[in-house]
Design a protein around this motif. Structure first.
Motif, mmCIF file in Angstrom:
data_model
loop_
_atom_site.group_PDB
_atom_site.id
_atom_site.type_symbol
_atom_site.label_atom_id
_atom_site.label_comp_id
_atom_site.label_asym_id
_atom_site.label_seq_id
_atom_site.Cartn_x
_atom_site.Cartn_y
_atom_site.Cartn_z
ATOM 1 N N VAL A 156 20.710 9.636 18.092
ATOM 2 C CA VAL A 156 21.242 10.400 19.213
ATOM 3 C C VAL A 156 20.758 11.847 19.203
ATOM 4 C CG1 VAL A 156 23.354 11.253 20.326
ATOM 5 C CG2 VAL A 156 23.295 8.950 19.341
ATOM 6 N N SER A 157 20.874 12.518 18.056
ATOM 7 C CA SER A 157 20.578 13.951 18.046
ATOM 8 C C SER A 157 19.897 14.474 16.798
ATOM 9 C CB SER A 157 21.867 14.748 18.261
ATOM 10 O OG SER A 157 22.773 14.505 17.193
ATOM 11 N N ASP A 158 19.960 13.766 15.696
ATOM 12 C CA ASP A 158 19.438 14.278 14.432
ATOM 13 C C ASP A 158 18.552 13.251 13.751
ATOM 14 O OD1 ASP A 158 20.974 16.888 13.979
ATOM 15 O OD2 ASP A 158 22.585 15.463 14.458
ATOM 16 N N ALA A 159 17.502 13.751 13.112
ATOM 17 C CA ALA A 159 16.606 12.875 12.358
ATOM 18 C C ALA A 159 16.106 13.603 11.120
ATOM 19 C CB ALA A 159 15.427 12.441 13.220
ATOM 20 N N TYR A 160 15.833 12.833 10.089
ATOM 21 C CA TYR A 160 15.297 13.347 8.834
ATOM 22 C C TYR A 160 13.938 12.703 8.611
ATOM 23 C CZ TYR A 160 14.735 14.389 3.903
ATOM 24 O OH TYR A 160 14.243 14.832 2.713
ATOM 25 N N LEU A 161 12.925 13.527 8.410
ATOM 26 C CA LEU A 161 11.565 13.060 8.190
ATOM 27 C C LEU A 161 11.328 12.885 6.699
ATOM 28 C CD1 LEU A 161 8.763 12.485 9.445
ATOM 29 C CD2 LEU A 161 8.305 14.947 9.255
ATOM 30 N N ALA A 162 10.836 11.718 6.293
ATOM 31 C CA ALA A 162 10.694 11.411 4.869
ATOM 32 C C ALA A 162 9.399 10.662 4.583
ATOM 33 C CB ALA A 162 11.882 10.561 4.407
ATOM 34 N N ASP A 163 8.991 10.723 3.328
ATOM 35 C CA ASP A 163 7.875 9.928 2.806
ATOM 36 C C ASP A 163 6.580 10.095 3.601
ATOM 37 O OD1 ASP A 163 9.388 8.983 0.700
ATOM 38 O OD2 ASP A 163 10.066 7.215 1.784
ATOM 39 N N VAL A 164 6.301 11.302 4.039
ATOM 40 C CA VAL A 164 5.081 11.573 4.808
ATOM 41 C C VAL A 164 3.909 11.718 3.842
ATOM 42 C CG1 VAL A 164 3.948 13.177 6.395
ATOM 43 C CG2 VAL A 164 6.424 12.771 6.575
ATOM 44 N N TYR A 165 2.875 10.909 4.060
ATOM 45 C CA TYR A 165 1.668 11.075 3.246
ATOM 46 C C TYR A 165 0.438 10.562 3.979
ATOM 47 C CZ TYR A 165 1.029 6.152 1.988
ATOM 48 O OH TYR A 165 0.776 4.807 2.026
ATOM 49 N N ALA A 211 -1.940 6.106 5.979
ATOM 50 C CA ALA A 211 -0.942 7.156 6.211
ATOM 51 C C ALA A 211 0.390 6.506 6.547
ATOM 52 C CB ALA A 211 -1.390 8.079 7.337
ATOM 53 N N PHE A 212 1.470 7.269 6.300
ATOM 54 C CA PHE A 212 2.804 6.723 6.517
ATOM 55 C C PHE A 212 3.808 7.851 6.691
ATOM 56 C CE2 PHE A 212 6.922 5.397 4.628
ATOM 57 C CZ PHE A 212 7.247 4.383 5.518
ATOM 58 N N ALA A 213 4.823 7.616 7.502
ATOM 59 C CA ALA A 213 5.996 8.482 7.615
ATOM 60 C C ALA A 213 7.186 7.612 7.978
ATOM 61 C CB ALA A 213 5.787 9.566 8.665
ATOM 62 N N ALA A 228 0.838 -1.206 0.000
ATOM 63 C CA ALA A 228 0.000 0.000 0.000
ATOM 64 C C ALA A 228 0.872 1.254 0.000
ATOM 65 C CB ALA A 228 -0.937 -0.001 1.204
ATOM 66 N N ILE A 229 1.929 1.241 0.777
ATOM 67 C CA ILE A 229 2.832 2.397 0.811
ATOM 68 C C ILE A 229 3.464 2.588 -0.560
ATOM 69 C CG2 ILE A 229 4.907 3.386 1.846
ATOM 70 C CD1 ILE A 229 4.256 1.579 4.337
ATOM 71 N N TRP A 270 15.093 4.284 10.620
ATOM 72 C CA TRP A 270 15.268 4.364 12.070
ATOM 73 C C TRP A 270 13.921 4.193 12.762
ATOM 74 C CZ3 TRP A 270 13.590 8.727 15.110
ATOM 75 C CH2 TRP A 270 13.961 8.636 16.453
ATOM 76 N N ARG A 271 12.896 4.807 12.189
ATOM 77 C CA ARG A 271 11.552 4.686 12.756
ATOM 78 C C ARG A 271 10.544 4.865 11.641
ATOM 79 N NH1 ARG A 271 8.065 8.340 16.726
ATOM 80 N NH2 ARG A 271 6.883 6.681 17.703
ATOM 81 N N VAL A 272 9.437 4.159 11.740
ATOM 82 C CA VAL A 272 8.324 4.301 10.808
ATOM 83 C C VAL A 272 7.046 4.459 11.619
ATOM 84 C CG1 VAL A 272 9.380 3.022 8.905
ATOM 85 C CG2 VAL A 272 8.080 1.787 10.639
ATOM 86 N N VAL A 273 6.097 5.177 11.051
ATOM 87 C CA VAL A 273 4.787 5.318 11.678
ATOM 88 C C VAL A 273 3.739 5.102 10.593
ATOM 89 C CG1 VAL A 273 3.173 6.879 12.830
ATOM 90 C CG2 VAL A 273 5.591 6.910 13.462
ATOM 91 N N GLY A 274 2.772 4.266 10.898
ATOM 92 C CA GLY A 274 1.657 4.044 9.989
ATOM 93 C C GLY A 274 0.367 4.544 10.607
#
Length: 144
Positions: A68-77, A59-61, A16-17, A44-48
């Protein structure tokens, strides 16, 4: 309709994603399914986001992080059939504010939904931030 959000990778519906990302997402239609599968496996992490009574994923991200200190948010829909119900806000909140990266510096690239992201503290970068855009091929300098 009621919805639930979960960060369990085993619950994701990768088909589906992929169906959404490969056809509707302006930011990554160049990827192959193998590329996407690798990104999903190494996230690193996924959310459905799911319809509560059916379990259908709507929905997905995905996030990439050093943990530790930095994260990049991707594929949010959010699937178009389920927009306008606050799911984007719940999705971003679950990923950014209600997880192990709540105190991290988060970055993302987007050409839309700026107001949504601003409401979570995202802002245009200042003079300390630089980006090297992606390119199909990069030539190494002759001096290397």
């Amino acid at each position: 309709m009621t919805y639930e959000f979960d960060d369990d990778p085993a619950r994701l519906d990768a088909d589906a994603i992929w169906a959404y990302l490969s056809t509707d997402a302006y930011w990554g239609r160049w990827r192959t399914r193998a590329d996407f599968d690798r990104q999903l496996a190494t996230a690193w992490r996924v959310v459905g986001g799911y319809v509560s009574h059916t379990g259908a994923q709507v929905a997905f991200a995905r996030a990439v992080s050093d943990g530790v200190s930095d994260a990049y948010l991707a594929d949010v829909y959010v699937h178009p059939d389920h927009r306008g119900q606050g799911l984007g806000r719940r999705l971003v909140s679950t990923m950014v504010d209600n997880g192990p990266g709540a105190r991290f510096r988060w970055t993302l690239a987007t050409k839309d939904a700026h107001e949504l992201y601003r409401s979570y503290g995202f802002a245009e970068p200042d003079e300390t931030f630089m980006v090297r855009p992606a390119a199909p091929e990069r030539r190494l300098p002759d001096s290397l």
